[in-house]
Design an enzyme around this catalytic site. Sequence first.
Site, short mmCIF file in Angstrom:
data_model
loop_
_atom_site.label_atom_id
_atom_site.label_comp_id
_atom_site.label_asym_id
_atom_site.label_seq_id
_atom_site.Cartn_x
_atom_site.Cartn_y
_atom_site.Cartn_z
CE LYS A 241 -54.62 -9.80 9.49
NZ LYS A 241 -53.26 -10.14 9.13
CE LYS B 110 -50.83 -23.25 4.60
NZ LYS B 110 -51.62 -23.71 5.76
CE LYS C 267 -53.19 -3.03 -0.77
NZ LYS C 267 -52.16 -3.46 -1.28
#
Length: 329
Positions: free
Chosen positions: A193, A114, A196
């Site tokens: 979460k 996703k 990066k």
Amino acid sequence: MKRILTGDRPTGPLHLGHYVGSLRNRVKLQDKYDTFIIVADVQALTTHWETPELLKQNVREVAIDNLAAGLDPEKASIFVQSMVPQIAELTVFFGLYTTVSRLRHNPTIKTEAKQYGFTDMTYGFLGYPVSQAADILFCRADLVPVGEDQLPHVEVTRFIARRFNELYGQVFPEPDALVSDVSRLAGLDGGAKMSKSLGNAIYLKDDPFEIGKKVMSAVTDPARIRKDDPGHPEICTIFSYHKAFNPGEVPEIEESCRKGAIGCVACKKNLTACLEEILAPIRERRKQFEAPGVVDDILRAGTERAVRSGAETMQMVREAMQTDYWKEG
Ligand code: TRP
């Protein structure tokens, strides 16, 4: 000595989420376990196959982050996935009896598909948990220190090991996951979460100025407008960081936040100082590994050790699978 295998994808520098999720545990356990650290470059290509030119720098960077965090190359072998051919071989054999539906139901695969917008998944992406099982089993590892998001992959690995042993004969241990007490670190933006790709991370290599700036920008309890408004630490990102990096002061911080006795700015300054205490030695250690050639030598030596271990495993696998056609006798 029991064996550890864990590691990272070289898609960019490692951040505090990696540190609390797995890195901190690796460093602590390297004295008690024979430790292998994988730089999973093939796995990075399962999402970034169009940009292989990024790998060279990222592979070195991730290895340096591990070393800077305290991994000792005398104790731990750091190696590059694509340079260990036995991992690729095992991936093929493990794929023989791992069904597509098992992979499709893997929650981490679903989330990542996703996130990357994969509607039509490649064979390599859908199958990367099989390849990750080969990462873990090529050296017959017993323990896998990882963040929470990796648990479905360790589950697949345990299935693959168990099933191999049933089908062909006992070769592999069924490795255990070791999830750290802070298995998921929130992002600076308050997101679930640190990552990066979400741009909400503090990196191990950030300098003190950047760290201070990022902490100051982090989301806290939106209900606190004035500094003496009562706070709700349970929804505050900064409080969750105190839990991860400053556990000793947590009860005190919690109490003074709830009473409105400490403002967010002071609380953030305190956290910045705690982070600096952890990150300064990492920054210092990094220098010695950044000298030209140093990390390449470490990776080469680690990879040679990994290949030797993989060759031993393949001998056992070939015997079990009766594909050792030219063996004497
Ligand atoms: N999937 C892990 C991550 O994204 C990286 C990884 C690859 C790994 N092979 C591994 C972790 C084997 C533990 C064991 O962070």
